[in-house]
Scaffold this motif. Structure first.
Motif, PDB file in Angstrom:
ATOM      1  N   PRO A  71       0.821  -1.210   0.000  1.00 28.21           N
ATOM      2  CA  PRO A  71       0.000   0.000   0.000  1.00 28.21           C
ATOM      3  C   PRO A  71       0.860   1.268   0.000  1.00 28.21           C
ATOM      4  N   SER A  72       0.371   2.271  -0.720  1.00 21.47           N
ATOM      5  CA  SER A  72       1.062   3.565  -0.767  1.00 21.47           C
ATOM      6  C   SER A  72       0.540   4.470   0.347  1.00 21.47           C
ATOM      7  N   GLN A  73       1.073   5.687   0.391  1.00 25.81           N
ATOM      8  CA  GLN A  73       0.638   6.657   1.400  1.00 25.81           C
ATOM      9  C   GLN A  73      -0.819   7.064   1.220  1.00 25.81           C
ATOM     10  N   ALA A 132      13.236   8.182 -14.913  1.00 26.44           N
ATOM     11  CA  ALA A 132      13.077   7.324 -13.735  1.00 26.44           C
ATOM     12  C   ALA A 132      11.983   7.831 -12.800  1.00 26.44           C
ATOM     13  N   GLU A 133      11.409   6.892 -12.075  1.00 27.21           N
ATOM     14  CA  GLU A 133      10.451   7.190 -11.012  1.00 27.21           C
ATOM     15  C   GLU A 133      11.109   6.821  -9.687  1.00 27.21           C
ATOM     16  N   VAL A 134      10.883   7.628  -8.667  1.00 29.95           N
ATOM     17  CA  VAL A 134      11.427   7.391  -7.325  1.00 29.95           C
ATOM     18  C   VAL A 134      10.332   6.800  -6.453  1.00 29.95           C
ATOM     19  N   ILE A 135      10.686   5.760  -5.688  1.00 30.76           N
ATOM     20  CA  ILE A 135       9.746   5.141  -4.748  1.00 30.76           C
ATOM     21  C   ILE A 135      10.496   4.849  -3.454  1.00 30.76           C
ATOM     22  N   GLY A 136       9.937   5.279  -2.336  1.00 27.92           N
ATOM     23  CA  GLY A 136      10.522   5.008  -1.029  1.00 27.92           C
ATOM     24  C   GLY A 136       9.755   3.909  -0.317  1.00 27.92           C
ATOM     25  N   ILE A 137      10.464   3.095   0.471  1.00 21.46           N
ATOM     26  CA  ILE A 137       9.837   2.011   1.230  1.00 21.46           C
ATOM     27  C   ILE A 137      10.378   1.998   2.656  1.00 21.46           C
ATOM     28  N   SER A 138       9.468   1.946   3.616  1.00 23.01           N
ATOM     29  CA  SER A 138       9.839   1.693   5.013  1.00 23.01           C
ATOM     30  C   SER A 138       8.708   0.902   5.658  1.00 23.01           C
ATOM     31  N   ALA A 139       8.916   0.534   6.912  1.00 23.73           N
ATOM     32  CA  ALA A 139       7.910  -0.256   7.632  1.00 23.73           C
ATOM     33  C   ALA A 139       6.806   0.607   8.230  1.00 23.73           C
ATOM     34  N   ASP A 140       6.865   1.909   8.011  1.00 20.51           N
ATOM     35  CA  ASP A 140       5.837   2.794   8.557  1.00 20.51           C
ATOM     36  C   ASP A 140       4.494   2.562   7.868  1.00 20.51           C
ATOM     37  N   LEU A 191       6.797  15.638  -0.443  1.00 14.90           N
ATOM     38  CA  LEU A 191       7.436  14.596  -1.241  1.00 14.90           C
ATOM     39  C   LEU A 191       6.522  14.253  -2.417  1.00 14.90           C
ATOM     40  N   PRO A 192       7.004  14.397  -3.662  1.00 13.48           N
ATOM     41  CA  PRO A 192       6.147  14.211  -4.835  1.00 13.48           C
ATOM     42  C   PRO A 192       6.072  12.770  -5.342  1.00 13.48           C
ATOM     43  N   PHE A 193       6.717  11.845  -4.661  1.00  8.29           N
ATOM     44  CA  PHE A 193       6.788  10.473  -5.142  1.00  8.29           C
ATOM     45  C   PHE A 193       6.069   9.525  -4.189  1.00  8.29           C
ATOM     46  N   ILE A 194       5.940   8.287  -4.621  1.00  6.57           N
ATOM     47  CA  ILE A 194       5.231   7.249  -3.870  1.00  6.57           C
ATOM     48  C   ILE A 194       6.075   6.752  -2.698  1.00  6.57           C
ATOM     49  N   LEU A 195       5.421   6.609  -1.558  1.00  2.00           N
ATOM     50  CA  LEU A 195       6.017   5.934  -0.402  1.00  2.00           C
ATOM     51  C   LEU A 195       5.193   4.680  -0.157  1.00  2.00           C
ATOM     52  N   LEU A 196       5.862   3.539  -0.042  1.00  2.00           N
ATOM     53  CA  LEU A 196       5.167   2.272   0.172  1.00  2.00           C
ATOM     54  C   LEU A 196       5.380   1.777   1.595  1.00  2.00           C
ATOM     55  N   SER A 197       4.330   1.177   2.122  1.00  2.14           N
ATOM     56  CA  SER A 197       4.324   0.691   3.495  1.00  2.14           C
ATOM     57  C   SER A 197       4.590  -0.814   3.542  1.00  2.14           C
ATOM     58  N   ASP A 198       5.753  -1.171   4.064  1.00  3.88           N
ATOM     59  CA  ASP A 198       6.178  -2.571   4.190  1.00  3.88           C
ATOM     60  C   ASP A 198       6.156  -2.940   5.681  1.00  3.88           C
ATOM     61  N   THR A 199       4.949  -2.916   6.275  1.00  7.46           N
ATOM     62  CA  THR A 199       4.830  -3.049   7.724  1.00  7.46           C
ATOM     63  C   THR A 199       5.396  -4.345   8.286  1.00  7.46           C
ATOM     64  N   GLY A 200       5.392  -5.407   7.533  1.00  9.08           N
ATOM     65  CA  GLY A 200       5.955  -6.661   8.020  1.00  9.08           C
ATOM     66  C   GLY A 200       7.383  -6.898   7.564  1.00  9.08           C
ATOM     67  N   ASN A 201       7.962  -5.898   6.889  1.00 14.32           N
ATOM     68  CA  ASN A 201       9.325  -5.988   6.347  1.00 14.32           C
ATOM     69  C   ASN A 201       9.507  -7.155   5.366  1.00 14.32           C
ATOM     70  N   LYS A 202       8.410  -7.601   4.754  1.00 20.73           N
ATOM     71  CA  LYS A 202       8.497  -8.725   3.812  1.00 20.73           C
ATOM     72  C   LYS A 202       9.293  -8.357   2.564  1.00 20.73           C
ATOM     73  N   VAL A 203       9.061  -7.161   2.026  1.00 20.71           N
ATOM     74  CA  VAL A 203       9.765  -6.749   0.817  1.00 20.71           C
ATOM     75  C   VAL A 203      11.231  -6.447   1.145  1.00 20.71           C
ATOM     76  N   ARG A 204      11.468  -5.856   2.296  1.00 20.90           N
ATOM     77  CA  ARG A 204      12.843  -5.613   2.754  1.00 20.90           C
ATOM     78  C   ARG A 204      13.604  -6.946   2.786  1.00 20.90           C
ATOM     79  N   LYS A 205      12.965  -7.984   3.318  1.00 21.31           N
ATOM     80  CA  LYS A 205      13.595  -9.310   3.381  1.00 21.31           C
ATOM     81  C   LYS A 205      13.727  -9.921   1.987  1.00 21.31           C
ATOM     82  N   LEU A 206      12.714  -9.711   1.140  1.00 21.16           N
ATOM     83  CA  LEU A 206      12.733 -10.231  -0.225  1.00 21.16           C
ATOM     84  C   LEU A 206      13.946  -9.696  -1.002  1.00 21.16           C
ATOM     85  N   PHE A 207      14.270  -8.428  -0.788  1.00 20.07           N
ATOM     86  CA  PHE A 207      15.429  -7.812  -1.438  1.00 20.07           C
ATOM     87  C   PHE A 207      16.733  -8.132  -0.704  1.00 20.07           C
ATOM     88  N   GLY A 208      16.624  -8.600   0.528  1.00 25.86           N
ATOM     89  CA  GLY A 208      17.825  -8.901   1.307  1.00 25.86           C
ATOM     90  C   GLY A 208      18.504  -7.658   1.849  1.00 25.86           C
TER      91      GLY A 208
END
Length: 150
Positions: free
Chosen positions: A15-17, A65-73, A87-104
């Protein structure tokens, strides 16, 4: 295994902001993606980094390019953060840190979520990875160099 340069970036949906679900593969194609993982909204380092991406956003767009930020918030936290700092770009919510782990994305000292930026070409191939917990503006500089062929 962490994602490395030359690997295909994994697909994910977060989900985005605004609460809209964003599927990574759906935004690939016409533009490269600068995907940056950061520890936490509205902290000094993350604000510096995000505002540096904001200040160079037009340059990123001009480079295709498009900029996208991700944190667990949460999406709500992202919405406040994006509004407060324009901030004019998308921020994505990785609340379970699944994507963070997916990327390592590594953590610092085993506890602080890492700060890593990935430059991903329109075909989904990771072209550049920059990992620095403290060089906040370096993420922008390295991403721009990679996009401009440097």
């Amino acid at each position: 295994m962490p994602i490395r340069e030359g690997d295909t970036a994994p697909n994910f949906t977060l989900p985005s902001q605004t609460g809209q679900m964003i599927e990574f593969r759906q935004i690939l194609g016409e533009k490269a993606i600068v995907l940056y993982f950061y520890p936490k909204d509205d902290t000094p380092g993350c604000t510096t980094e995000s505002c540096a991406f904001r200040d160079s956003y037009t340059v990123f767009q001009n480079a295709g390019a498009e900029v996208i930020g991700i944190s667990a918030d949460s999406p709500e936290s992202h919405s406040k953060f994006a509004t407060k700092h324009q901030l004019p770009f998308i921020l994505l919510s990785d609340t379970g840190n699944k994507v963070r782990k997916l990327f390592g994305v590594p953590s610092t000292l085993g506890v602080l979520p890492g700060r890593v930026t990935y430059v991903i070409d329109p075909q989904g191939v990771v072209r550049k990875i920059f990992n620095s917990q403290l060089n906040f503006k370096g993420h922008v500089e390295e991403a721009l160099k990679a996009l401009q062929g440097g």
